[in-house]
Enzyme design. Structure first.
Site, PDB file in Angstrom:
ATOM      1  N   ASP A   7       0.863  -1.170   0.000  1.00  0.00           N
ATOM      2  CA  ASP A   7       0.000   0.000   0.000  1.00  0.00           C
ATOM      3  C   ASP A   7       0.903   1.225   0.000  1.00  0.00           C
ATOM      4  OD1 ASP A   7      -2.318   1.643   0.287  1.00  0.00           O
ATOM      5  OD2 ASP A   7      -1.902   1.826   2.426  1.00  0.00           O
ATOM      6  N   SER A   8       0.314   2.380  -0.268  1.00  0.00           N
ATOM      7  CA  SER A   8       1.086   3.616  -0.211  1.00  0.00           C
ATOM      8  C   SER A   8       1.538   3.923   1.219  1.00  0.00           C
ATOM      9  CB  SER A   8       0.228   4.765  -0.737  1.00  0.00           C
ATOM     10  OG  SER A   8      -0.995   4.810  -0.027  1.00  0.00           O
ATOM     11  N   TYR A  39      -0.368   8.483  -2.411  1.00  0.00           N
ATOM     12  CA  TYR A  39      -0.395   8.235  -3.852  1.00  0.00           C
ATOM     13  C   TYR A  39      -1.616   8.946  -4.472  1.00  0.00           C
ATOM     14  CZ  TYR A  39       2.970   4.230  -3.638  1.00  0.00           C
ATOM     15  OH  TYR A  39       4.071   3.418  -3.482  1.00  0.00           O
ATOM     16  N   GLY A  40      -2.591   9.267  -3.626  1.00  0.00           N
ATOM     17  CA  GLY A  40      -3.911   9.739  -4.081  1.00  0.00           C
ATOM     18  C   GLY A  40      -3.897  10.955  -4.979  1.00  0.00           C
ATOM     19  N   CYS A  70      -3.748  -0.858  -2.068  1.00  0.00           N
ATOM     20  CA  CYS A  70      -4.033   0.555  -2.308  1.00  0.00           C
ATOM     21  C   CYS A  70      -5.023   0.710  -3.473  1.00  0.00           C
ATOM     22  CB  CYS A  70      -2.716   1.253  -2.643  1.00  0.00           C
ATOM     23  SG  CYS A  70      -2.880   2.999  -2.993  1.00  0.00           S
ATOM     24  N   ASN A  71      -6.100   1.421  -3.234  1.00  0.00           N
ATOM     25  CA  ASN A  71      -7.104   1.627  -4.293  1.00  0.00           C
ATOM     26  C   ASN A  71      -6.536   2.461  -5.431  1.00  0.00           C
ATOM     27  OD1 ASN A  71     -10.182   0.940  -3.238  1.00  0.00           O
ATOM     28  ND2 ASN A  71      -8.694   1.219  -1.611  1.00  0.00           N
ATOM     29  N   THR A  72      -5.741   3.483  -5.094  1.00  0.00           N
ATOM     30  CA  THR A  72      -5.178   4.350  -6.123  1.00  0.00           C
ATOM     31  C   THR A  72      -4.218   3.551  -7.008  1.00  0.00           C
ATOM     32  OG1 THR A  72      -5.308   6.122  -4.470  1.00  0.00           O
ATOM     33  CG2 THR A  72      -4.119   6.608  -6.489  1.00  0.00           C
ATOM     34  N   GLU A 147      -5.508   9.477   9.666  1.00  0.00           N
ATOM     35  CA  GLU A 147      -4.098   9.515  10.102  1.00  0.00           C
ATOM     36  C   GLU A 147      -3.963  10.279  11.414  1.00  0.00           C
ATOM     37  OE1 GLU A 147      -1.033   8.824   7.997  1.00  0.00           O
ATOM     38  OE2 GLU A 147      -2.234   7.667   6.581  1.00  0.00           O
ATOM     39  N   CYS A 178     -11.165   3.227  -0.568  1.00  0.00           N
ATOM     40  CA  CYS A 178      -9.869   3.718  -0.083  1.00  0.00           C
ATOM     41  C   CYS A 178      -9.504   2.934   1.169  1.00  0.00           C
ATOM     42  CB  CYS A 178      -9.959   5.214   0.233  1.00  0.00           C
ATOM     43  SG  CYS A 178      -8.460   5.869   0.980  1.00  0.00           S
ATOM     44  N   THR A 179      -8.211   2.628   1.283  1.00  0.00           N
ATOM     45  CA  THR A 179      -7.735   1.822   2.413  1.00  0.00           C
ATOM     46  C   THR A 179      -8.116   2.384   3.789  1.00  0.00           C
ATOM     47  OG1 THR A 179      -5.698   3.084   2.162  1.00  0.00           O
ATOM     48  CG2 THR A 179      -5.715   0.835   1.285  1.00  0.00           C
ATOM     49  N   HIS A 180      -8.157   3.718   3.880  1.00  0.00           N
ATOM     50  CA  HIS A 180      -8.380   4.333   5.200  1.00  0.00           C
ATOM     51  C   HIS A 180      -9.851   4.358   5.623  1.00  0.00           C
ATOM     52  CE1 HIS A 180      -4.335   5.671   4.425  1.00  0.00           C
ATOM     53  NE2 HIS A 180      -4.264   6.327   5.557  1.00  0.00           N
TER      54      HIS A 180
HETATM   55  N1  DGL Z   1      -3.911   3.932   0.027  1.00  0.00           N
HETATM   56  C1  DGL Z   1      -4.591   4.997  -0.669  1.00  0.00           C
HETATM   57  C2  DGL Z   1      -5.838   4.409  -1.352  1.00  0.00           C
HETATM   58  O1  DGL Z   1      -6.379   3.398  -0.968  1.00  0.00           O
HETATM   59  C3  DGL Z   1      -4.960   6.130   0.269  1.00  0.00           C
HETATM   60  C4  DGL Z   1      -3.777   6.934   0.736  1.00  0.00           C
HETATM   61  C5  DGL Z   1      -3.020   7.598  -0.403  1.00  0.00           C
HETATM   62  O2  DGL Z   1      -3.520   8.574  -1.008  1.00  0.00           O
HETATM   63  O3  DGL Z   1      -1.934   7.132  -0.702  1.00  0.00           O
HETATM   64  O4  DGL Z   1      -6.287   4.979  -2.323  1.00  0.00           O
END
Ligand code: DGL
Length: 254
Positions: A7-8, A39-40, A70-72, A147, A178-180
């Site tokens: 993940d990012s 990464y977003g 990571c979704n992005t 965060e 999104c992971t969060h």
């Molecule tokens: N992990 C990213 C996602 O799931 C969220 C955090 C980021 O922007 O890197 O899209």
């Protein structure tokens, strides 16, 4: 069985947690690119380059399957990873979409994520290919909120209302793209009322458990590219315990 997951940053630990619940005997290697998060808001080219570097690092441990938590990165780099790697690569978008399509009665589906994920239209195109009417919304303040550990209370509620007001009453299912966001699941559910909320972390864990063997020592190695000040606290918040982790500032083969 060795599974790599990246993940990012720390958010992908929500996916790791769900995977370990489904596959307790598997050996997991997690990489969080905390030096380069988020990464977003980055370009497709940069996200692809970072993702390939993360994958290469995990491959050096002999992982037999790669999960892009990571979704992005799933939105922008999944095809590039599949082209380059000779092991199965699973992203979070397909499993999340399949689950939403399965449970949605009216096929009016909302999806929320980072700016990058929403702008890529990866979720929207896939949902539409199943005949769904899609309502997408980027919620860039959700990641910093999580965060900061602000998971409920008035600030969380007003940010949720700020972004999700326009989806209310229009959808019957909402994908947390999104992971969060799974960490904000309860206040999101409270605000949205009669809406089914799909957590991509759970959906991807179910999908992986269908193709992976639940074999191994049940070990876990956690790697991060930067020892950020809130790293330890985030690991505790998401995984519910203090765990040893290793810092790998340069992603080269070990
Ligand atoms: N992990 C990213 C996602 O799931 C969220 C955090 C980021 O922007 O890197 O899209």
């Amino acid at each position: 069985m060795k599974i790599g997951i990246f993940d990012s940053g720390v958010g992908g630990l929500t996916v790791l947690k769900a995977l370990r619940e489904e596959l307790p005997s598997v050996d997991f290697f997690y990489l969080g690119d905390t030096a380069r998060v988020p990464y977003g808001g980055k370009s497709k080219e940069t996200i692809q380059r970072y993702s390939l570097e993360c994958a290469e690092f995990l491959l050096s441990f002999g992982v037999e399957l790669l999960v892009v938590a990571c979704n992005t990165a799933s939105a922008y780099a999944l095809e590039a990873l599949k082209d380059k790697l000779s092991i199965p690569v699973i992203g979070v978008i397909q499993p999340g979409v399949e689950k939403a399509i399965k449970i949605s009665k009216q096929k009016k589906i909302g999806v929320i994520g980072t700016r990058g994920t929403i702008q890529s239209k990866a979720y929207q195109k896939l949902l539409e290919s199943y005949g769904a009417q899609v309502f997408a919304k980027a919620c860039p303040l959700f990641v910093p909120l999580v965060e900061e550990g602000i998971l409920n209370g008035t600030i969380a509620k007003s940010v949720i209302e700020y972004y999700l007001q326009e989806l209310k009453g229009k959808i019957d299912t909402l994908i947390l793209g999104c992971t969060h966001y799974p960490l904000l699941k309860e206040p999101i559910k409270q605000f949205m009322g009669e809406v089914d909320v799909v957590d991509s972390a759970e959906a991807v864990a179910k999908k992986v458990s269908q193709i992976a063997r639940n074999e191994g020592e049940g070990n876990l190695r956690l790697f991060f590219t930067d020892n950020s000040p809130n790293l330890r606290a985030m690991i505790r918040l998401i995984l519910g315990q203090d765990l040893k982790f290793e810092i790998v500032p340069v992603l080269c083969r070990l």
